[in-house]
Every structure is written in C-alpha cells, then in structure tokens.
Design a protein around this motif. Structure first.
Motif, PDB file in Angstrom:
ATOM      1  N   LYS A 104       0.838  -1.219   0.000  1.00 58.13           N
ATOM      2  CA  LYS A 104       0.000   0.000   0.000  1.00 58.13           C
ATOM      3  C   LYS A 104       0.862   1.254   0.000  1.00 58.13           C
ATOM      4  O   LYS A 104       0.610   2.197  -0.731  1.00 58.13           O
ATOM      5  N   ASN A 105       1.899   1.253   0.851  1.00 61.01           N
ATOM      6  CA  ASN A 105       2.682   2.477   1.047  1.00 61.01           C
ATOM      7  C   ASN A 105       3.694   2.754  -0.055  1.00 61.01           C
ATOM      8  O   ASN A 105       3.849   3.883  -0.487  1.00 61.01           O
ATOM      9  N   ILE A 106       4.419   1.722  -0.480  1.00 63.54           N
ATOM     10  CA  ILE A 106       5.485   1.997  -1.461  1.00 63.54           C
ATOM     11  C   ILE A 106       5.286   1.222  -2.768  1.00 63.54           C
ATOM     12  O   ILE A 106       6.106   1.285  -3.662  1.00 63.54           O
ATOM     13  N   GLY A 107       4.195   0.457  -2.858  1.00 63.32           N
ATOM     14  CA  GLY A 107       3.877  -0.228  -4.115  1.00 63.32           C
ATOM     15  C   GLY A 107       4.574  -1.554  -4.317  1.00 63.32           C
ATOM     16  O   GLY A 107       4.428  -2.180  -5.378  1.00 63.32           O
ATOM     17  N   ILE A 108       5.340  -2.014  -3.320  1.00 69.44           N
ATOM     18  CA  ILE A 108       6.051  -3.287  -3.521  1.00 69.44           C
ATOM     19  C   ILE A 108       6.437  -3.921  -2.188  1.00 69.44           C
ATOM     20  O   ILE A 108       6.811  -3.226  -1.240  1.00 69.44           O
ATOM     21  N   SER A 109       6.332  -5.252  -2.144  1.00 67.97           N
ATOM     22  CA  SER A 109       6.936  -6.023  -1.060  1.00 67.97           C
ATOM     23  C   SER A 109       7.349  -7.372  -1.647  1.00 67.97           C
ATOM     24  O   SER A 109       6.636  -7.940  -2.481  1.00 67.97           O
ATOM     25  N   MET A 110       8.516  -7.845  -1.229  1.00 67.82           N
ATOM     26  CA  MET A 110       9.002  -9.149  -1.714  1.00 67.82           C
ATOM     27  C   MET A 110       9.430  -9.960  -0.498  1.00 67.82           C
ATOM     28  O   MET A 110      10.346  -9.563   0.218  1.00 67.82           O
ATOM     29  N   ILE A 111       8.747 -11.108  -0.289  1.00 65.06           N
ATOM     30  CA  ILE A 111       9.011 -11.916   0.908  1.00 65.06           C
ATOM     31  C   ILE A 111       9.083 -13.401   0.538  1.00 65.06           C
ATOM     32  O   ILE A 111       8.862 -13.772  -0.618  1.00 65.06           O
ATOM     33  N   SER A 112       9.339 -14.235   1.553  1.00 62.77           N
ATOM     34  CA  SER A 112       9.334 -15.681   1.278  1.00 62.77           C
ATOM     35  C   SER A 112       7.915 -16.220   1.491  1.00 62.77           C
ATOM     36  O   SER A 112       7.116 -15.607   2.206  1.00 62.77           O
ATOM     37  N   GLN A 113       7.643 -17.353   0.862  1.00 64.77           N
ATOM     38  CA  GLN A 113       6.309 -17.938   0.996  1.00 64.77           C
ATOM     39  C   GLN A 113       6.025 -18.273   2.448  1.00 64.77           C
ATOM     40  O   GLN A 113       6.887 -18.821   3.124  1.00 64.77           O
ATOM     41  N   THR A 114       4.804 -17.939   2.912  1.00 66.02           N
ATOM     42  CA  THR A 114       4.471 -18.266   4.291  1.00 66.02           C
ATOM     43  C   THR A 114       4.310 -19.783   4.404  1.00 66.02           C
ATOM     44  O   THR A 114       4.038 -20.466   3.413  1.00 66.02           O
ATOM     45  N   LEU A 115       4.465 -20.274   5.622  1.00 65.40           N
ATOM     46  CA  LEU A 115       4.430 -21.724   5.844  1.00 65.40           C
ATOM     47  C   LEU A 115       3.133 -22.351   5.380  1.00 65.40           C
ATOM     48  O   LEU A 115       3.089 -23.469   4.896  1.00 65.40           O
ATOM     49  N   ASN A 116       2.057 -21.580   5.515  1.00 67.62           N
ATOM     50  CA  ASN A 116       0.762 -22.192   5.235  1.00 67.62           C
ATOM     51  C   ASN A 116       0.239 -21.915   3.824  1.00 67.62           C
ATOM     52  O   ASN A 116      -0.936 -22.036   3.557  1.00 67.62           O
ATOM     53  N   LEU A 117       1.124 -21.507   2.923  1.00 64.63           N
ATOM     54  CA  LEU A 117       0.706 -21.258   1.544  1.00 64.63           C
ATOM     55  C   LEU A 117       0.864 -22.555   0.735  1.00 64.63           C
ATOM     56  O   LEU A 117       1.971 -23.068   0.606  1.00 64.63           O
ATOM     57  N   ALA A 118      -0.246 -23.077   0.237  1.00 65.52           N
ATOM     58  CA  ALA A 118      -0.240 -24.336  -0.529  1.00 65.52           C
ATOM     59  C   ALA A 118       0.653 -25.412   0.120  1.00 65.52           C
ATOM     60  O   ALA A 118       1.594 -25.904  -0.510  1.00 65.52           O
ATOM     61  N   PRO A 119       0.386 -25.791   1.384  1.00 61.87           N
ATOM     62  CA  PRO A 119       1.250 -26.775   2.052  1.00 61.87           C
ATOM     63  C   PRO A 119       1.309 -28.118   1.313  1.00 61.87           C
ATOM     64  O   PRO A 119       2.316 -28.825   1.385  1.00 61.87           O
ATOM     65  N   ALA A 120       0.235 -28.450   0.574  1.00 63.04           N
ATOM     66  CA  ALA A 120       0.247 -29.716  -0.174  1.00 63.04           C
ATOM     67  C   ALA A 120       1.353 -29.683  -1.221  1.00 63.04           C
ATOM     68  O   ALA A 120       2.064 -30.669  -1.435  1.00 63.04           O
ATOM     69  N   ASP A 121       1.517 -28.521  -1.865  1.00 66.18           N
ATOM     70  CA  ASP A 121       2.567 -28.427  -2.890  1.00 66.18           C
ATOM     71  C   ASP A 121       3.935 -28.590  -2.250  1.00 66.18           C
ATOM     72  O   ASP A 121       4.805 -29.271  -2.797  1.00 66.18           O
ATOM     73  N   LYS A 122       4.118 -27.953  -1.084  1.00 69.37           N
ATOM     74  CA  LYS A 122       5.427 -28.034  -0.409  1.00 69.37           C
ATOM     75  C   LYS A 122       5.794 -29.495  -0.153  1.00 69.37           C
ATOM     76  O   LYS A 122       6.887 -29.950  -0.447  1.00 69.37           O
ATOM     77  N   LYS A 123       4.807 -30.267   0.370  1.00 70.20           N
ATOM     78  CA  LYS A 123       5.064 -31.680   0.713  1.00 70.20           C
ATOM     79  C   LYS A 123       5.282 -32.514  -0.554  1.00 70.20           C
ATOM     80  O   LYS A 123       6.185 -33.339  -0.621  1.00 70.20           O
ATOM     81  N   ILE A 124       4.433 -32.278  -1.540  1.00 63.95           N
ATOM     82  CA  ILE A 124       4.514 -33.099  -2.752  1.00 63.95           C
ATOM     83  C   ILE A 124       5.780 -32.753  -3.553  1.00 63.95           C
ATOM     84  O   ILE A 124       6.433 -33.627  -4.108  1.00 63.95           O
ATOM     85  N   TYR A 125       6.150 -31.446  -3.556  1.00 63.89           N
ATOM     86  CA  TYR A 125       7.355 -31.053  -4.300  1.00 63.89           C
ATOM     87  C   TYR A 125       8.589 -31.747  -3.717  1.00 63.89           C
ATOM     88  O   TYR A 125       9.426 -32.279  -4.456  1.00 63.89           O
ATOM     89  N   ALA A 126       8.673 -31.764  -2.365  1.00 61.96           N
ATOM     90  CA  ALA A 126       9.823 -32.410  -1.714  1.00 61.96           C
ATOM     91  C   ALA A 126       9.845 -33.906  -2.038  1.00 61.96           C
ATOM     92  O   ALA A 126      10.894 -34.489  -2.320  1.00 61.96           O
ATOM     93  N   LEU A 127       8.654 -34.515  -2.062  1.00 61.27           N
ATOM     94  CA  LEU A 127       8.559 -35.941  -2.388  1.00 61.27           C
ATOM     95  C   LEU A 127       8.982 -36.193  -3.845  1.00 61.27           C
ATOM     96  O   LEU A 127       9.767 -37.100  -4.131  1.00 61.27           O
ATOM     97  N   ARG A 128       8.471 -35.348  -4.754  1.00 59.83           N
ATOM     98  CA  ARG A 128       8.832 -35.487  -6.182  1.00 59.83           C
ATOM     99  C   ARG A 128      10.331 -35.396  -6.367  1.00 59.83           C
ATOM    100  O   ARG A 128      10.929 -36.135  -7.145  1.00 59.83           O
ATOM    101  N   ASP A 129      10.936 -34.452  -5.625  1.00 53.55           N
ATOM    102  CA  ASP A 129      12.374 -34.252  -5.733  1.00 53.55           C
ATOM    103  C   ASP A 129      13.125 -35.507  -5.296  1.00 53.55           C
ATOM    104  O   ASP A 129      14.163 -35.847  -5.861  1.00 53.55           O
TER     105      ASP A 129
END
Ligand code: URA
Length: 447
Positions: free
Chosen positions: A144-169
């Motif tokens: 809102k204030n400066i038009g940009i923020s760049m952060i890491s994915q929060t723990l609870n964002l698509a947790p299924a993908d996190k688990k499945i990606y690690a398994l696929r790897d």
C-alpha cells in the motif's frame, strides 16, 4: 474412498474425479497417507499424465490446502510473476522494482533455490539485514505504502505443494508437465494473484528441455488459469546458457543492482522488458507492448526503478549502503580466472552444468536443509557467439575452498565449448503464448 483404489485407477490410466483428487490431497497434508503410497500415486501420474480437468482439480485442491491470501483490500489488479526456474535468473530482482516504479503493485512471495536453480529469497537475503519473513499485515502495508513487497512464501501457503514437491524431488518425479503446472499455479492462486505472467524457461538449465515441452507446459498453465479465472501469459525464454553473467547469490544481486543503475546486459534486458511490458498490459497500464517497453526503459534511465529497489530494501530492514556501493558485499576469499585453451567461437555454455558447478562451490543446496554460501559462484566473461583467443579469460570462479575451486576450474574449461566455426546465438525470447479468458482461443506468437 481409499488411496489404494485411487493409485490403482491412475496406474490403469483412468481419469480421477475431483472428489478423489481432493481426498488424496487433504489426507496427505494431514499425514493420513504415508509417503510410500503417495510416491506410488505421483509416479503413476508422472508416467500416465493427467487431463486438463484433473490438472485443474489438482491445482485447486493444492491451492486450498492452506490459506488463500486475500489481497482485495489493495484495491488494484495484482499481477504476479513466476519463473519455472533457471541458472543466473535474477529477473525478479530487477523486473519487480521496475514495474512497481511505473505503477504495477507488486505483492510477491518467492521460494528458495534447490539443486542447480537459484531462488529469489536466498538472493534477497544476501543484502545484509533484508527480512524475507515479515507479518502479513506489514507485507500488505508495504504494498500500500510503497507499491512493492518481496518476501518468502508463508508456511501455510499451498502446504500440499510443499510436501509433494519435496517428495517429487526425492523420487525423480519433478519433470512432469501436470505436476509442474499444478505446483506453480496452486502457489499463484493461493498468493492472491488475479493475473499471472510466467517466464517459462526452455533449454539445458530449465525443467523443459525443448520448445515442444515448453509449449505444452505453457498451454497447460494457461488452461488452468482460464478455468480458475486467472488470466495467464507465458513468455518462453532461452535457458540454454545462463542468463546474464553472474551465477551465485550476492554476485547476482550485484548484477541486478548494476542493471537498475543502467548497466543493462542484453539478454537480461530482453527478458525484463518482455515480461514487464506484459505485466503493465495486464495491470491496465498500456495496451501497446512496445510503448510499455519505452516507459520501462525510461524508468531505468531516470533512476526511478533503482530508487524503488532502494525503497523496498530499506522498508524490509536491508542496509542500502550495499546498494550504493556494491564493493561492500562480502567477497569470496579466492577469485580465480579460467582461461580459454584455444582460439575460436564460444558455441555452448551448458546452463545446467554451470549451475551444478556453482551449486558444488556452495551457492546452492543439494538437500533442502543445506546452508548456502552467499559469496561464491561464477561470473562469465564470455557468452555464446563471442570470439576468444587462447589465454583469454572466459570466466571467474568465486570460491571459499581451494580444492573446490580447482575442481570447478577443470569443469568450467570443459563446459565452455569452443569451435572454429561461428554458430548463431539462440534468441532470448522464444515465444509468447496467451489467451484472453475462458473459452477464448490461445494465441501463440513467435518472436
Ligand atoms: N517450480 C515450481 O514451483 N514447481 C515445480 O514443480 C517446478 C518448478
């Protein structure tokens, strides 16, 4: 419903229903399905593929396996950007402050690197003090204030993908079109994107090794975008050789800062302008892509894009004196030149092989829990198509371990292919694939 029946169905090339897909995603996230059964199912999907309907249902089930970020109170169209991964890919570090400086709001969540591909979060953390984990309220407030923020994915964002990606790897099942498409699109949907620009890398340093698979993956992600009501544009870019010159975390940040100050490398510039012009179009800031590129270039030349990056770093606790004077970044203890062993033209610099060398020097992770060394990596001094003489410097190794440096030197000498015949360099932007919504035709434009 039970997992054995679902595995059997996919093994026998039958189509899974929405309910079956939601069942195995939810049960896996809740640890009710063990890894060995999920591995069997993932392998069956890898071998037998998925229909568009199945891939979309998988994407939505993974997106809804955790929280869905609501960015509606930003009152603007949020256009997200994602790359399918590459070597020397510092595009987000340049592109996002640049588009923010022309008025495209940026609320970006990125991942860490794994294997030979790097990750934006690791690169941002090379700037001393930069916090990639901040409260969601601060994240939204910064946009809102400066038009940009760049952060890491929060723990609870698509947790299924996190688990499945690690398994696929861990079971050699990363390179599957429905699995990559659903992995990327689930994260984009969960992170609140309304429109999406995807950099689909193609070549040795990418998951998609040739145009055919790059196009297939793009069409799949556009179809998912349409079905999920998220307009999606795919830009296919060359990842045969590394992008730009630097490979390694702080080395790439330094290259990005220099770019934002006006020192633009041609291949990086082409990717940044192509993606940026489409982001502006999707955000409603200009229909004409060529005009958009002019506006973006103006903001590099007048310093506004650099100032936006400085604002972002400052807001997230980073020390901006490192941006003002990039010599302050901690250097590796050994900086060793690699020389050409013959006269001729550079015909190939295999991106994956260079990425692997950088990873072994310590720039990347072999396992998820590995620490990375921010200062090490490789800086190319020549690119494909360049002419060299025996004894010319072709690259520099930045290392903190003498033995690793010696091994890297020998490997890099072999990775650079030099011939007496000049080969044409591959264009950086290969193709644009887009569609204007559900039921609309997919438009493919060769560049
Ligand atoms: N990037 C992702 O986010 N997921 C994949 O499966 C591959 C690349």
């Amino acid at each position: 419903m039970n997992i054995l029946d679902i595995i059997e169905k996919k093994r026998d090339k039958k189509e899974l229903t929405k309910e079956e897909i939601e069942f195995f995603i939810n049960e896996y996230v809740e640890n009710k399905i063990p890894d060995y059964q999920m591995s069997a199912l993932i392998m069956a999907i890898y071998i037998n593929g998925m229909t568009n309907e199945e891939t979309t249902n998988l994407t939505l089930a993974m997106a809804h396996s955790g929280e869905i970020l609501d960015l509606s109170n930003l009152n603007s169209i949020i256009v997200d950007k994602h790359s399918t991964g590459g070597v020397g890919d510092k595009v987000s570090l340049i592109l996002l402050p640049l588009v923010a400086s022309v008025g495209v709001p940026v609320a970006k969540m990125s991942g860490r690197g794994l294997g030979f591909t790097g990750g934006t979060v690791d690169k941002l953390e090379s700037i001393p003090g930069y916090k990639t984990s901040i409260d969601m309220e601060d994240f939204i407030q910064n946009v809102k204030n400066i038009g940009i923020s760049m952060i890491s994915q929060t723990l609870n964002l698509a947790p299924a993908d996190k688990k499945i990606y690690a398994l696929r790897d861990s079971i050699s099942c990363v390179e599957s079109i429905p699995l990559i498409a659903s992995s990327i699109m689930s994260k984009k949907i969960a992170s609140g994107a309304q429109k999406i620009v995807l950099d689909v890398t193609v070549g040795s340093g990418a998951f998609m090794k040739n145009m055919e698979s790059g196009e297939k993956l793009s069409r799949k992600m556009i179809d998912i975008g349409n079905l999920a009501n998220r307009q999606t544009v795919c830009i296919l870019t060359n990842m045969e050789e590394p992008l730009g010159l630097a490979i390694g975390n702080s080395l790439e940040v330094i290259e990005a800062i220099k770019f934002l100050k006006g020192e633009m490398l041609e291949d990086v510039k082409q990717v940044v302008l192509e993606l940026g012009s489409h982001m502006m179009k999707l955000a409603g800031l200009g229909e004409n892509l060529e005009n958009n590129k002019i506006v973006l270039l103006q903001n590099i030349n007048n310093g506004k894009a650099y100032q936006k990056f400085e604002q972002l770093v400052n807001k997230q606790g980073g020390d901006i004196s490192y941006l003002e004077n990039t010599d302050k970044f901690e250097k590796a203890s050994i900086i060793e030149p690699v020389y050409s062993n013959k006269d001729g033209y550079i015909t190939k610099i295999d991106a994956k092989e260079i990425g692997k060398v950088a990873c072994r020097l310590g720039a990347g992770r072999i396992r998820k829990e590995d620490e990375i060394d921010k200062s090490v990596g490789i800086v190319l001094n020549k690119k494909v198509g360049d002419i060299v003489k025996k004894g010319d410097i072709i690259s520099f190794i930045h290392a903190n371990d003498y033995k690793k440096m010696i091994i890297a030197k020998e490997e890099i000498e072999n990775i650079f292919e030099i011939s007496k015949y000049k080969t044409d360099s591959i264009p950086t932007i290969l193709k644009v694939i887009e569609s204007y919504g559900k039921g609309k035709k997919i438009i493919e434009k060769n560049i």
